[in-house]
Design a protein around this motif. Structure first.
Motif, PDB file in Angstrom:
ATOM      1  N   THR A 277     -53.873  11.704  10.274  1.00 24.19           N
ATOM      2  CA  THR A 277     -54.220  12.731   9.293  1.00 24.19           C
ATOM      3  C   THR A 277     -52.993  13.506   8.817  1.00 24.19           C
ATOM      4  OG1 THR A 277     -54.791  14.259  11.092  1.00 24.19           O
ATOM      5  CG2 THR A 277     -56.602  13.015  10.064  1.00 24.19           C
ATOM      6  N   VAL A 278     -51.956  13.596   9.645  1.00 28.49           N
ATOM      7  CA  VAL A 278     -50.714  14.219   9.188  1.00 28.49           C
ATOM      8  C   VAL A 278     -50.117  13.410   8.038  1.00 28.49           C
ATOM      9  CG1 VAL A 278     -48.301  14.645   9.827  1.00 28.49           C
ATOM     10  CG2 VAL A 278     -50.137  15.469  11.305  1.00 28.49           C
ATOM     11  N   GLN A 279     -50.095  12.079   8.196  1.00 21.24           N
ATOM     12  CA  GLN A 279     -49.575  11.229   7.115  1.00 21.24           C
ATOM     13  C   GLN A 279     -50.414  11.361   5.851  1.00 21.24           C
ATOM     14  OE1 GLN A 279     -46.932   7.435   8.044  1.00 21.24           O
ATOM     15  NE2 GLN A 279     -49.077   7.018   8.215  1.00 21.24           N
ATOM     16  N   GLU A 280     -51.730  11.430   6.008  1.00 24.62           N
ATOM     17  CA  GLU A 280     -52.600  11.519   4.843  1.00 24.62           C
ATOM     18  C   GLU A 280     -52.408  12.851   4.119  1.00 24.62           C
ATOM     19  OE1 GLU A 280     -55.979   8.468   6.635  1.00 24.62           O
ATOM     20  OE2 GLU A 280     -56.264  10.638   6.809  1.00 24.62           O
ATOM     21  N   ALA A 281     -52.187  13.925   4.883  1.00 25.68           N
ATOM     22  CA  ALA A 281     -51.890  15.216   4.258  1.00 25.68           C
ATOM     23  C   ALA A 281     -50.564  15.164   3.502  1.00 25.68           C
ATOM     24  CB  ALA A 281     -51.860  16.311   5.317  1.00 25.68           C
ATOM     25  N   MET A 282     -49.550  14.558   4.120  1.00 29.38           N
ATOM     26  CA  MET A 282     -48.251  14.455   3.468  1.00 29.38           C
ATOM     27  C   MET A 282     -48.347  13.621   2.191  1.00 29.38           C
ATOM     28  SD  MET A 282     -45.939  13.985   6.929  1.00 29.38           S
ATOM     29  CE  MET A 282     -44.374  13.720   6.097  1.00 29.38           C
ATOM     30  N   THR A 305     -40.746  19.299   5.548  1.00 28.44           N
ATOM     31  CA  THR A 305     -42.089  18.886   5.108  1.00 28.44           C
ATOM     32  C   THR A 305     -43.182  19.762   5.717  1.00 28.44           C
ATOM     33  OG1 THR A 305     -42.320  17.271   6.909  1.00 28.44           O
ATOM     34  CG2 THR A 305     -41.326  16.492   4.853  1.00 28.44           C
ATOM     35  N   GLY A 306     -42.794  20.678   6.554  1.00 31.05           N
ATOM     36  CA  GLY A 306     -43.746  21.549   7.228  1.00 31.05           C
ATOM     37  C   GLY A 306     -43.085  22.188   8.426  1.00 31.05           C
ATOM     38  N   GLU A 333     -42.544  22.911  -2.348  1.00 31.14           N
ATOM     39  CA  GLU A 333     -41.335  22.195  -1.911  1.00 31.14           C
ATOM     40  C   GLU A 333     -41.636  21.287  -0.728  1.00 31.14           C
ATOM     41  OE1 GLU A 333     -37.224  23.390   0.412  1.00 31.14           O
ATOM     42  OE2 GLU A 333     -38.050  24.824  -1.036  1.00 31.14           O
ATOM     43  N   PHE A 334     -42.316  21.834   0.293  1.00 33.05           N
ATOM     44  CA  PHE A 334     -42.652  21.036   1.475  1.00 33.05           C
ATOM     45  C   PHE A 334     -43.611  19.899   1.110  1.00 33.05           C
ATOM     46  CE2 PHE A 334     -41.881  24.337   5.114  1.00 33.05           C
ATOM     47  CZ  PHE A 334     -40.554  24.394   4.755  1.00 33.05           C
ATOM     48  N   GLY A 335     -44.581  20.201   0.236  1.00 33.98           N
ATOM     49  CA  GLY A 335     -45.546  19.174  -0.145  1.00 33.98           C
ATOM     50  C   GLY A 335     -44.888  18.005  -0.861  1.00 33.98           C
TER      51      GLY A 335
END
Length: 375
Positions: A277-282, A305-306, A333-335
């Protein structure tokens, strides 16, 4: 190649193991290979058509207090399925119960096997105080992985831990992400029906996920906490976090829209071997706050990235979320950096890497390369 996949979970179950096995099956078919699956019976109903391949279901039981989490029972069907299918290689998905039985059956039949380590079983056993706990789990895992040609770990932290407990040879095999489905362009200002900053968690609601750590975040003014997912801890979490909005399971395109419509994604569990889910959010262009432990360490560049924060510390989560809530430009920026970081991690690329591991063990190569941090 003929690939027999023996897995602890398969759709319609909804979890990381089931999802990665489904994507593996789809990729093998796309590349002209012949997969089959052995999996526990499931209580769920299929949400969509599954690939048309042989699937052998074996009897299963639910864990006490978690009946939807099915564990395959010992059965002769596993050895029989391998004998009839005559695979070139056996893929063991998160072997501990049913897939562990598959490991021993493959060894008896002289079949090369690749073990995919995906679930932190020792951590799970320690958290729930199951049986003799972590030490017994590691002893069992050494036996299971010891009869396979190669173990694949999803993150550098997991690979290092496996090697430290005498499991090997180990190589890295991370997970892919569908950057077409999970895309910032699917953001919808209407998805959550609020003008507040939306902070979200997506995943199973089980005690070890520590979603309760978000309770202080629910107190922030101008913030709405949304919790997407279901599981045995939901009722307790609803009592602990009355200000949070619990949406239940969300799937398909609605899930992609939900991810992209978050302002901040937070994952709270410290026992993730990868954390899809971290990858999917990124991929969705959302900044991430996650524990500095396990799989997220490879995925999140803290300050880029966060933020990676101290595991199990509600104050650390609160401070990181508060900083992102206060700065829209930092969130953007992080997104954007997160989206760029995962753009090349397609399921096709990691699927081809997996096929390379299959070919290695079929040829008799089981020597592991040095473990390196995932890119």
């Amino acid at each position: 190649m003929r690939v027999a996949i023996i897995t602890e979970s398969y759709p319609p179950d909804v979890n990381g193991v089931a999802h990665s096995v489904l994507r593996t099956v789809e990729h093998l078919l796309a590349r002209g290979h012949e997969p089959m699956v052995v999996a526990p019976t499931s209580l769920g109903e299929p949400r969509s058509a599954l690939p048309d391949i042989p699937v052998v279901r074996v009897p299963s039981v639910g864990l006490p207090g978690y009946p939807s989490f099915r564990v395959g029972l010992p059965t002769r069907r596993v050895a029989g399925a391998l004998h009839r299918f005559r695979p070139d290689v056996v893929h063991l998905a998160s072997p501990f119960a049913l897939a562990a039985q598959g490991a021993f059956a493959a060894a008896r039949q002289g079949l090369p096997a690749v073990a995919i380590y995906q679930t932190d079983v020792p951590g799970f056993a320690g958290f729930y105080k199951l049986g003799a706990g972590r030490a017994a789990a590691w002893r069992w895992l050494r036996r299971v992985h010891g009869v396979t040609a190669r173990t694949l770990a999803p993150s550098s932290a997991t690979a290092t831990e496996l090697a430290a407990h005498g499991i090997g040879p180990v190589q890295l095999w991370p997970r892919g992400v569908d950057a077409v489905r999970f895309d910032p362009g699917k953001r919808s200002s209407d998805r959550f029906g609020t003008d507040e900053i939306v902070v979200g968690y997506v995943g199973r609601l089980a005690p070890e996920k520590r979603v309760d750590l978000l309770e202080p975040v629910t107190q922030l003014p101008g913030v709405r906490v949304v919790v997407i997912g279901d599981g045995p801890a939901r009722s307790a979490l609803e009592r602990q976090m009355p200000r949070a909005h619990f949406l239940g399971e969300v799937v398909g395109e609605d899930l992609a829209t939900a991810f992209a419509s978050l302002d901040v994604f937070v994952h709270t569990g410290a026992h993730e071997t990868f954390c899809q889910t971290v990858q999917e959010a990124m991929a969705s262009g959302v900044p991430v706050v996650a524990p500095a432990a396990g799989g997220p360490v490879d995925l999140v560049r803290s300050g880029v990235t966060g933020y990676l924060v101290t595991p199990d510390d509600p104050g650390a989560y609160l401070a990181a979320v508060r900083e992102l809530v206060a700065d829209a430009s930092l969130r953007r920026e992080f997104g954007a950096a997160g989206r760029a970081a995962v753009a090349g991690r397609s399921w096709a690329a990691v699927g081809d890497a997996l096929i390379g591991h299959y070919r290695d063990v079929v040829r008799g190569s089981s020597i592991a390369a040095p473990v390196e941090r995932a890119a």
